[in-house]
Write an enzyme that holds these catalytic residues in place. Structure first.
Site, short mmCIF file in Angstrom:
data_model
loop_
_atom_site.label_atom_id
_atom_site.label_comp_id
_atom_site.label_asym_id
_atom_site.label_seq_id
_atom_site.Cartn_x
_atom_site.Cartn_y
_atom_site.Cartn_z
N ARG A 185 -11.96 -30.46 16.07
CA ARG A 185 -12.15 -29.37 17.02
C ARG A 185 -13.61 -29.30 17.45
O ARG A 185 -14.48 -29.87 16.78
CB ARG A 185 -11.80 -28.03 16.34
CG ARG A 185 -10.48 -28.02 15.63
CD ARG A 185 -10.54 -27.16 14.36
NE ARG A 185 -9.34 -27.35 13.55
CZ ARG A 185 -8.26 -26.59 13.61
NH1 ARG A 185 -8.26 -25.53 14.39
NH2 ARG A 185 -7.20 -26.84 12.88
N ASP A 254 -12.91 -22.98 17.60
CA ASP A 254 -12.14 -23.65 16.54
C ASP A 254 -10.72 -23.96 17.01
O ASP A 254 -10.01 -24.71 16.35
CB ASP A 254 -12.10 -22.81 15.26
CG ASP A 254 -11.65 -21.38 15.52
OD1 ASP A 254 -12.26 -20.72 16.38
OD2 ASP A 254 -10.68 -20.93 14.89
#
Ligand code: AMP
Ligand code: MG
Length: 489
Positions: A185, A254
């Site tokens: 991510r 995230d």
């Protein structure tokens, strides 16, 4: 990344563990915590086949709940950070465990991750568990996105745990098996950057380039190659969301995958009536992640990614900042190009004319003023049935329609070719909030899976006008502006 030579066990698991060969601080070894009574709720047969897994896995809820592990699994939780609603936090897999990377018969590599498998070193105050409703919701919407042709993580199975999880209320627990190109991510890089360890950043950069952008791996500036590649994938992805009316709902850094897949289906939902300010998430009080904000937020997230890469972009700090700015700024024109191309297809246009953006804006303005249903408007334009509706009888729409008809007339393709392009660009069936809720309620409260299966069947062929699925093409009875979604934690 080259496929290693692996042996397959009897159910077809062929695991590699490249993520566990990254520098140690990026992950922790941790085993799933067994659950009381694992029961298969839903199993994705076609996806299993694609992964090279045996259909017999559908009778092994123990393997898809963490009660048993494939013999070659090496379970880990991954470290990452994230800007959540713009606030930076060190996070990590608090309720997810990666079993390994399945190498498919075609040689593709996919993370196999259990979501809701119990505590990990990153669980903080959470219980490491997940509730059945939100896991089925992820299954439904991720599979719908896949059928719409939008890059996404997928769902292999949902297993009920026979345990109760406590949120605002007691809820049945479940484990979802998520399949992803990877779980790298923006936040993974933020985590490494926050620790200030150049070697970590370097290792991650090389790894991510090799795993997702191998064609760009031979370069003298790997960090820049990676940044540019991720910007391009996001520009394309977000345009696709916009085209189908998808609202992710919690685009924290995230929750932005570097692979360019849609990831983390929490409070996401599809818009009914067209309004760029549409928000469904109960906690998004200021509309940070509203439908129309998504391109802007994606670029904001990419700026955080670029920041994490700064030390690698150039030895000279000022020069690094310039390089980063240029790369992130490229998002906007790229997004615009993808948006325009997709909108042309939605309107049955094969070629480009300078006034096309104005033509599209004209339609969107009319849709906003009349609260027209986003999906149905395009679908009914595709089938030439919109112009006859009362909603469309006003002079604004009629004049727009004339302009559009003239525009279609100026391209070499026939009207029927144009209509065919529209029918494959404008879905008839999307996961409507009221339909999703009805299916989840039947499954969670009455253990009745029939509505879930019927809904999934309709969503698997979103561009078909199947008579059996007509009810799924309908918008909610009254405009559903009050619908709220929850993070599912
Ligand atoms: P999400 O909202 O799913 O993107 O999660 C944000 C962060 O909270 C991630 O680090 C998750 O691992 C963590 N988290 C969410 N729910 C739980 C839970 N029930 N137990 C532990 N950690 C959680
Ligand atoms: Mg997340």
């Amino acid at each position: 990344m080259t496929a290693p030579s692996l042996t397959s066990d009897s159910l077809g698991w062929r695991f590699d563990h490249s993520s566990a060969r990254l520098p140690a601080p990026l992950f922790r070894k941790v085993a799933p915590t067994p659950v009381r009574e694992p029961q298969m709720v839903i199993f994705n047969g076609p996806l299993a086949t694609h992964l090279g897994l045996d259909a017999g896995l559908s009778d092994r809820p123990d393997l898809l709940s963490g009660n048993a592990l494939p013999s070659n699994a090496e379970p880990i939780a991954q470290a990452y950070a994230g800007h959540q609603y713009a606030h930076f936090t060190m996070l990590g897999d608090g309720r997810a465990i990666l079993l390994g990377e399945q190498i498919t018969p075609e040689g593709l590599r996919f993370d196999v991750q259990l979501k809701g498998p119990g505590l990990t070193p990153f669980s903080r105050r959470g219980d490491g568990r997940a509730a059945l409703g939100p896991m089925l919701r992820e299954y439904i919407i991720s599979e719908a996105m896949h059928a719409l042709g939008i890059p996404t993580t997928r769902s292999l199975a949902v297993v009920a745990t026979g345990e109760t999880v406590y949120r605002q209320e007691p809820l049945p627990g479940a484990v979802l098996t998520r399949i992803a190109a990877s779980h790298l991510r923006v936040g993974t890089f933020e985590w490494a950057a926050a620790r200030g360890e150049m070697e970590l950043l370097r290792a991650l950069t090389d790894y991510t380039l090799k795993r997702h952008f191998a064609e760009r791996a031979s370069t003298d500036n790997p960090a820049l190659a990676l940044l540019e590649a991720v910007v391009e994938r996001q520009a394309s992805l977000i345009a696709r969301w916009i085209h189908v009316g998808f609202i992710h709902g919690v685009m924290n850094t995230d929750n932005m995958a570097l692979s360019g897949e849609t990831i983390d289906y929490g409070p996401c939902a599809f818009m009914d009536a067209f309004d760029p300010e549409t928000v469904f998430s109960s906690i998004d009080q200021h509309g940070r992640y509203a439908y129309g904000q998504q391109p802007h937020i994606a670029q904001w997230n990419l700026a955080r990614f670029a920041e994490a890469l700064l030390p690698l972009l150039d030895e000279d700090e000022q020069r690094s900042i310039e390089i980063a700015n240029d790369a992130v700024r490229a998002f906007q024109p790229q997004f615009q190009e993808h948006w325009l191309a997709g909108m042309r297809s939605k309107l049955g246009l094969f070629n480009a004319e300078p006034e096309d953006t104005a033509l599209m804006q004209g339609l969107l303005e009319w849709m906003r003023a009349t609260s027209a249903d986003y999906t149905l408007t395009f679908r009914r334009l595709s089938t030439e049935s919109l112009a006859e509706e009362p909603l469309a009888s006003g002079p604004e729409f009629q004049s727009w329609h004339q302009g559009w008809t003239a525009r279609r007339g100026r391209q070499p393709q026939t009207l029927s070719e144009s209509a065919a392009l529209m029918r494959r660009s404008n879905p008839a069936v999307i996961p409507r909030n009221h339909q999703v809720e009805a299916a989840l309620q039947a499954a969670s409260e009455r253990s009745d899976l029939a509505p879930l299966h019927r809904l999934l069947e309709a969503l698997a062929k979103p561009f078909d006008d199947s008579p059996a699925h007509l009810d799924y093409a309908q918008p909610p009875a009254h405009h559903d502006g009050s619908y709220r979604t929850f993070c599912g934690t």
